[in-house]
Design a protein around this motif. Structure first.
Motif, PDB file in Angstrom:
ATOM      1  N   GLY A 221     -10.535 -35.961  35.926  1.00 55.79           N
ATOM      2  CA  GLY A 221      -9.376 -35.555  36.282  1.00 55.79           C
ATOM      3  C   GLY A 221      -8.432 -35.160  35.109  1.00 55.79           C
ATOM      4  O   GLY A 221      -7.865 -34.205  35.111  1.00 55.79           O
ATOM      5  N   GLU A 222      -8.416 -35.831  33.950  1.00 54.46           N
ATOM      6  CA  GLU A 222      -7.459 -35.633  32.882  1.00 54.46           C
ATOM      7  C   GLU A 222      -8.320 -34.448  32.256  1.00 54.46           C
ATOM      8  O   GLU A 222      -7.549 -33.451  31.981  1.00 54.46           O
ATOM      9  N   ALA A 223      -9.522 -34.256  32.045  1.00 52.19           N
ATOM     10  CA  ALA A 223     -10.242 -33.041  31.528  1.00 52.19           C
ATOM     11  C   ALA A 223      -9.989 -31.714  31.955  1.00 52.19           C
ATOM     12  O   ALA A 223      -9.648 -30.734  31.396  1.00 52.19           O
ATOM     13  N   VAL A 224     -10.016 -31.731  33.383  1.00 48.30           N
ATOM     14  CA  VAL A 224      -9.983 -30.671  34.213  1.00 48.30           C
ATOM     15  C   VAL A 224      -8.300 -30.086  34.408  1.00 48.30           C
ATOM     16  O   VAL A 224      -8.049 -28.776  34.258  1.00 48.30           O
ATOM     17  N   THR A 225      -7.702 -31.156  34.256  1.00 47.47           N
ATOM     18  CA  THR A 225      -6.238 -30.709  34.430  1.00 47.47           C
ATOM     19  C   THR A 225      -5.687 -30.305  33.194  1.00 47.47           C
ATOM     20  O   THR A 225      -5.034 -29.412  33.008  1.00 47.47           O
ATOM     21  N   SER A 226      -5.959 -30.822  31.934  1.00 52.19           N
ATOM     22  CA  SER A 226      -5.807 -30.098  30.710  1.00 52.19           C
ATOM     23  C   SER A 226      -6.222 -28.493  30.579  1.00 52.19           C
ATOM     24  O   SER A 226      -5.416 -27.871  30.164  1.00 52.19           O
ATOM     25  N   GLN A 227      -7.336 -28.299  31.219  1.00 53.13           N
ATOM     26  CA  GLN A 227      -7.993 -26.894  31.180  1.00 53.13           C
ATOM     27  C   GLN A 227      -6.761 -26.047  32.132  1.00 53.13           C
ATOM     28  O   GLN A 227      -6.351 -25.099  31.841  1.00 53.13           O
ATOM     29  N   LEU A 228      -6.413 -26.695  33.324  1.00 52.59           N
ATOM     30  CA  LEU A 228      -5.565 -26.164  34.289  1.00 52.59           C
ATOM     31  C   LEU A 228      -4.182 -25.763  33.791  1.00 52.59           C
ATOM     32  O   LEU A 228      -3.693 -24.704  33.724  1.00 52.59           O
ATOM     33  N   LEU A 229      -3.522 -26.692  32.994  1.00 50.49           N
ATOM     34  CA  LEU A 229      -2.349 -26.492  32.100  1.00 50.49           C
ATOM     35  C   LEU A 229      -2.391 -25.500  31.227  1.00 50.49           C
ATOM     36  O   LEU A 229      -1.544 -24.816  31.151  1.00 50.49           O
ATOM     37  N   ALA A 230      -3.213 -25.561  30.531  1.00 46.53           N
ATOM     38  CA  ALA A 230      -3.693 -24.371  29.475  1.00 46.53           C
ATOM     39  C   ALA A 230      -3.677 -22.782  30.006  1.00 46.53           C
ATOM     40  O   ALA A 230      -3.116 -21.860  29.513  1.00 46.53           O
ATOM     41  N   ALA A 231      -4.128 -23.050  31.431  1.00 44.92           N
ATOM     42  CA  ALA A 231      -4.312 -21.510  31.929  1.00 44.92           C
ATOM     43  C   ALA A 231      -3.085 -21.169  32.842  1.00 44.92           C
ATOM     44  O   ALA A 231      -2.817 -20.022  33.034  1.00 44.92           O
ATOM     45  N   ALA A 232      -1.997 -22.140  33.028  1.00 44.71           N
ATOM     46  CA  ALA A 232      -0.998 -21.988  33.936  1.00 44.71           C
ATOM     47  C   ALA A 232       0.160 -22.487  33.230  1.00 44.71           C
ATOM     48  O   ALA A 232       0.469 -23.616  33.350  1.00 44.71           O
ATOM     49  N   PRO A 233       0.949 -21.639  32.583  1.00 42.99           N
ATOM     50  CA  PRO A 233       2.283 -22.017  32.004  1.00 42.99           C
ATOM     51  C   PRO A 233       3.317 -22.651  32.678  1.00 42.99           C
ATOM     52  O   PRO A 233       4.275 -23.194  32.251  1.00 42.99           O
ATOM     53  N   HIS A 234       3.070 -22.376  34.345  1.00 45.54           N
ATOM     54  CA  HIS A 234       4.344 -22.757  35.049  1.00 45.54           C
ATOM     55  C   HIS A 234       3.535 -22.955  36.334  1.00 45.54           C
ATOM     56  O   HIS A 234       2.837 -22.372  36.838  1.00 45.54           O
ATOM     57  N   ILE A 235       3.828 -24.362  36.973  1.00 42.03           N
ATOM     58  CA  ILE A 235       3.497 -24.563  38.153  1.00 42.03           C
ATOM     59  C   ILE A 235       4.527 -25.198  39.060  1.00 42.03           C
ATOM     60  O   ILE A 235       5.109 -26.046  38.417  1.00 42.03           O
ATOM     61  N   ASP A 236       4.578 -24.902  40.336  1.00 46.12           N
ATOM     62  CA  ASP A 236       5.590 -25.596  41.049  1.00 46.12           C
ATOM     63  C   ASP A 236       5.110 -26.640  41.854  1.00 46.12           C
ATOM     64  O   ASP A 236       5.786 -27.500  42.210  1.00 46.12           O
ATOM     65  N   ALA A 237       3.942 -26.387  42.461  1.00 44.30           N
ATOM     66  CA  ALA A 237       3.405 -27.735  43.228  1.00 44.30           C
ATOM     67  C   ALA A 237       1.861 -27.657  42.886  1.00 44.30           C
ATOM     68  O   ALA A 237       1.140 -26.800  42.814  1.00 44.30           O
TER      69      ALA A 237
END
Length: 344
Positions: A221-237
């Motif tokens: 969960g930590e590894a893929v979320t780090s990748q997600l955050l790098a690709a998405a500078p803003h997330i609402d939900a």
């Protein structure tokens, strides 16, 4: 014998407490395993004939599966007429097949089985049924209706619907950026959760903008979320499918200093509910995926073998399919669900 009936897709809407469909009758799987004539008996707690139940499930390699196993054992201990025989948890389908073969050879009265792989365990479950041993299938479905007398399921599609509906209630009518941290993509349960999520979002004009898949573990969960955050500078939900891997998701959010979003979890762990109740972070809700399924399987196995029914039904036999609800837990109702929460 009746010809196999076509498999129907079952969708349980959010808010339904219990979905029960199709009773097996005649010469189908429902004929096996009862030693008395079925009766509509509301006094199901009364002790009856001794029932030997074999229980087999996957290795308890995360909190939800650990809770599945402990709840099943605790439920059996409540009944003096249950003799529970527990096989060692395993993620090896071949070893689990051999465990079921041992139960068949031992002549147990019923088998409660959470298969590590539903398709791989189907044939041995059918052999148990043909030997007159009713099989209670939990969580991961077999590939044949003849492999189980009763199937007890969480509502994976309904989880996605509940998560998407909750996010729609917060962001419907906007151009909100929605992210998803799924579980293991190869599993039908993950596919069902994602499909339900996308369908619910579509109803309010939203869609999943960024998606990654983990493996139901903290590290994953930590590894893929780090990748997600790098690709998405803003997330609402953000919807995370599983509260065990959610520990890692939250760690990644914290490390990146990302607190702009509303997060929804999945499964219903105690730590997630504690965070929701505290209401001091991004996690605002979680979607229940009951860890009581195997415990329900134990109780149903006892009723089937003793020829009893569910006391609140008019029907005189236990149903062949039970789908449990997938409610949304928020700070407003969290106290209702905390008693059945599992420890991650």
């Amino acid at each position: 014998m009746r010809a196999p009936r076509p498999r129907r897709h079952l969708v349980v809407a959010a808010g339904a407490a219990l979905a029960i469909t199709g009773l097996i009758t005649g010469c189908t799987a429902g004929d096996t395993g009862t030693n008395t004539e079925p009766t509509n008996n509301s006094d199901n707690e009364a002790s009856g004939d001794r029932v030997v139940i074999g229980f087999s499930g996957p290795a308890a390699d995360h909190g939800w599966l650990g809770a599945i196993n402990s709840a099943a054992i605790a439920e059996a201990a409540k009944y003096p007429d249950i003799d529970l025989r527990v096989a060692e948890g395993t993620n090896d389908a071949n070893l689990q097949i051999s465990q079921i073969e041992t139960f068949i050879n031992d002549g147990v009265d019923a088998i409660v089985l959470l298969p590590t792989d539903g398709a791989a365990l189907t044939d041995v479950a059918i052999r148990a049924m043909e030997a007159g041993i009713p099989v209670i299938n939990v969580d991961r479905e077999f590939s044949s209706t003849f492999a189980a007398r009763v199937t007890v399921l969480g509502d994976n599609y309904g989880m996605g619907v509940s998560a998407g509906t909750y996010i729609c209630e917060q962001f419907g009518g906007t151009d909100a950026v929605v992210a998803e941290v799924a579980g293991i993509d190869s599993l039908p349960l993950t596919q069902d959760r994602s499909r339900g999520f996308a369908d619910a979002l579509d109803d309010c004009g939203l869609e999943v903008n960024n998606r990654v898949a983990a493996d139901f573990t903290v590290a994953g969960g930590e590894a893929v979320t780090s990748q997600l955050l790098a690709a998405a500078p803003h997330i609402d939900a953000l919807w995370n499918h599983d509260d065990d891997q959610g520990i890692g998701v939250l760690a990644a959010l914290d490390a990146a200093g990302r607190n702009e979003m509303l997060m929804v979890g999945g499964a219903g762990s105690k730590n997630a509910m504690d965070a929701i109740k505290a209401d001091d972070g991004v996690l605002k809700a979680t979607i229940i995926y009951p860890s009581t399924q195997a415990a329900d399987g134990i109780r149903l196995a006892r009723l089937v073998v003793q020829g009893k029914s569910l006391g609140d039904l008019v029907e005189v036999e236990v149903p062949n399919r039970i789908v449990l609800n997938a409610p949304v837990v928020t700070k407003e109702n969290v106290d209702k669900y905390l008693p059945t929460a599992f420890a991650s």
